[in-house]
Design a protein around this motif. Sequence first.
Motif, PDB file in Angstrom:
ATOM      1  N   PRO A 272       0.794  -1.230   0.000  1.00  0.00           N
ATOM      2  CA  PRO A 272       0.000   0.000   0.000  1.00  0.00           C
ATOM      3  C   PRO A 272       0.823   1.276   0.000  1.00  0.00           C
ATOM      4  N   HIS A 273       1.932   1.308   0.756  1.00  0.00           N
ATOM      5  CA  HIS A 273       2.672   2.567   0.849  1.00  0.00           C
ATOM      6  C   HIS A 273       3.259   3.001  -0.495  1.00  0.00           C
ATOM      7  N   TYR A 274       3.599   2.040  -1.359  1.00  0.00           N
ATOM      8  CA  TYR A 274       4.116   2.413  -2.679  1.00  0.00           C
ATOM      9  C   TYR A 274       3.008   2.855  -3.625  1.00  0.00           C
ATOM     10  N   LEU A 275       1.767   2.489  -3.314  1.00  0.00           N
ATOM     11  CA  LEU A 275       0.615   2.829  -4.151  1.00  0.00           C
ATOM     12  C   LEU A 275      -0.113   4.076  -3.663  1.00  0.00           C
ATOM     13  N   VAL A 276       0.188   4.504  -2.451  1.00  0.00           N
ATOM     14  CA  VAL A 276      -0.482   5.660  -1.851  1.00  0.00           C
ATOM     15  C   VAL A 276       0.427   6.891  -1.854  1.00  0.00           C
ATOM     16  N   PHE A 277       1.608   6.755  -1.318  1.00  0.00           N
ATOM     17  CA  PHE A 277       2.504   7.903  -1.128  1.00  0.00           C
ATOM     18  C   PHE A 277       3.387   8.146  -2.344  1.00  0.00           C
ATOM     19  N   THR A 278       3.908   9.378  -2.410  1.00  0.00           N
ATOM     20  CA  THR A 278       4.956   9.717  -3.376  1.00  0.00           C
ATOM     21  C   THR A 278       6.093  10.403  -2.633  1.00  0.00           C
ATOM     22  N   ALA A 279       7.282  10.255  -3.174  1.00  0.00           N
ATOM     23  CA  ALA A 279       8.446  10.868  -2.543  1.00  0.00           C
ATOM     24  C   ALA A 279       8.287  12.375  -2.420  1.00  0.00           C
ATOM     25  N   GLU A 280       7.634  12.972  -3.412  1.00  0.00           N
ATOM     26  CA  GLU A 280       7.517  14.425  -3.430  1.00  0.00           C
ATOM     27  C   GLU A 280       6.725  14.976  -2.247  1.00  0.00           C
ATOM     28  N   GLU A 281       5.832  14.167  -1.672  1.00  0.00           N
ATOM     29  CA  GLU A 281       4.956  14.679  -0.613  1.00  0.00           C
ATOM     30  C   GLU A 281       5.472  14.401   0.786  1.00  0.00           C
ATOM     31  N   ILE A 282       6.546  13.636   0.946  1.00  0.00           N
ATOM     32  CA  ILE A 282       7.008  13.243   2.272  1.00  0.00           C
ATOM     33  C   ILE A 282       7.858  14.359   2.875  1.00  0.00           C
ATOM     34  N   PRO A 283       7.461  14.903   4.006  1.00  0.00           N
ATOM     35  CA  PRO A 283       8.219  15.998   4.611  1.00  0.00           C
ATOM     36  C   PRO A 283       9.577  15.518   5.120  1.00  0.00           C
ATOM     37  N   ASP A 284      10.535  16.406   5.124  1.00  0.00           N
ATOM     38  CA  ASP A 284      11.810  16.087   5.751  1.00  0.00           C
ATOM     39  C   ASP A 284      11.580  15.765   7.222  1.00  0.00           C
ATOM     40  N   GLY A 285      12.285  14.756   7.704  1.00  0.00           N
ATOM     41  CA  GLY A 285      12.169  14.346   9.099  1.00  0.00           C
ATOM     42  C   GLY A 285      11.020  13.405   9.394  1.00  0.00           C
ATOM     43  N   ALA A 286      10.180  13.088   8.399  1.00  0.00           N
ATOM     44  CA  ALA A 286       9.005  12.235   8.619  1.00  0.00           C
ATOM     45  C   ALA A 286       9.419  10.769   8.549  1.00  0.00           C
TER      46      ALA A 286
END
Length: 451
Positions: A272-286
Amino acid sequence: MSNDANFDLIIHAERALLPDGTDSVKIGVADGRIAAIARGGQDLDTAASAGATIIEVGADQVLMPGLVDSHVHVNDPGRAEWEGFASATRAAAAGGVTTIVDMPLNSLPPTVSVAALDAKREVAGPKAFVDVGFWGGAIPGNTADLRPLHEAGVYGFKCFLEDSGVEEFPPLEPDEMAADMAEIAAFDGMLIVHAEDHAVMAEAPKNSGPKFADFLATRPREAENVAIARVIDAARATGARAHILHLSSADSLDQIAAAKAEGIKLTVETCPHYLVFTAEEIPDGATTHKCCPPIREESNREALWQGLIDGTIDCIVSDHSPSTAELKLLDTGDFGAAWGGISSLQLGLSLVWTEAAKRGIDLAEVVRWMSAAPAAVARVANKGAIAEGNDADFAVFAPDEEWTVHATDLYHRNQISAYDSRAVRGRVVQTLLRGAPVDFETPTGHLLTAR
């Protein structure tokens, strides 16, 4: 269809996801198995079933097979503070998952011998709220343990081609992987591979710190691509069944498709995480979003969805890889040092359905990717489909209900989540295991043995 069955349970549903399509059904359950299915307004013969429990599935709900999650790290015994069988299997049931297959590492001892498997089963048996099977492990020096583990009932063997993160489960060199595949092929077993190549990783940047982009650079697509090519070569040479775990790099889809077309016994999962999230949206430090291999760019995510649609990727499983909050280093946000893993065992169906619906993908296809397909890959018998003779494992799902994830509401042992505060669509209303609603106070799960 049986005409004289004495049913314990009868389920009525206007919408049920069957192997050949969606239909209205009346299902008769006896002794924990699906005994009869009447479709399209037909009736069951219930003359001998006056005392049967009746479940009416709401008009706004869908009856589906219980999901099969073949990639779950429970970490019990030894690291039960990360996740134990009671918490993990409660979370599974709450998410409509009725069968999990437990990974061999992060518990102490790892499941690399029959004695270790016995220890794992002893701990799991009294705690399981859903059915539980086990993977064995392939590490340097345990080739002689593989056949005994197979005979003891594991579903296959996991190996790493890069550091696993725990010293008691070291990686295999490529020649060791090929040797183990040859051994596994002799008894028609399967090797499941964390495919990141050590040599490529050794040349990648290190010490990523709090910037997600820096962490992403430490685990490049090329590491996956090279490792997957090695797996394909070994499977071709040995004739073994091989399975690629948690595919992240969409660059490998072409070589995977070619290998399948060639007749190589290769299957592939994503998460799921590869199908939901994108690298561009992940905040630094998250660091809640750290996993290995990593979440990649939006274009990569969309290519993975296409790989599912065209059949190159076989199934979706969670790779539920929990840890304590302390190991996530939430205070420093250091991606390089934080534990890599995302917990989603309870959330997978809602997460994937939310994204699939946006892309016009039918719910039946989502459920197939998360039930029948992983059951087929792992050869988990009598699971993953609403069919006569199968275990009476069901989830009742409200596909249009919208809700917001709150990590503190989850059954996971450590209630930290990359999905906290995320709005999703679709909620599991009820889960039935072998014909009985899951009681979240009384464990009734079975320990499964591969056949």
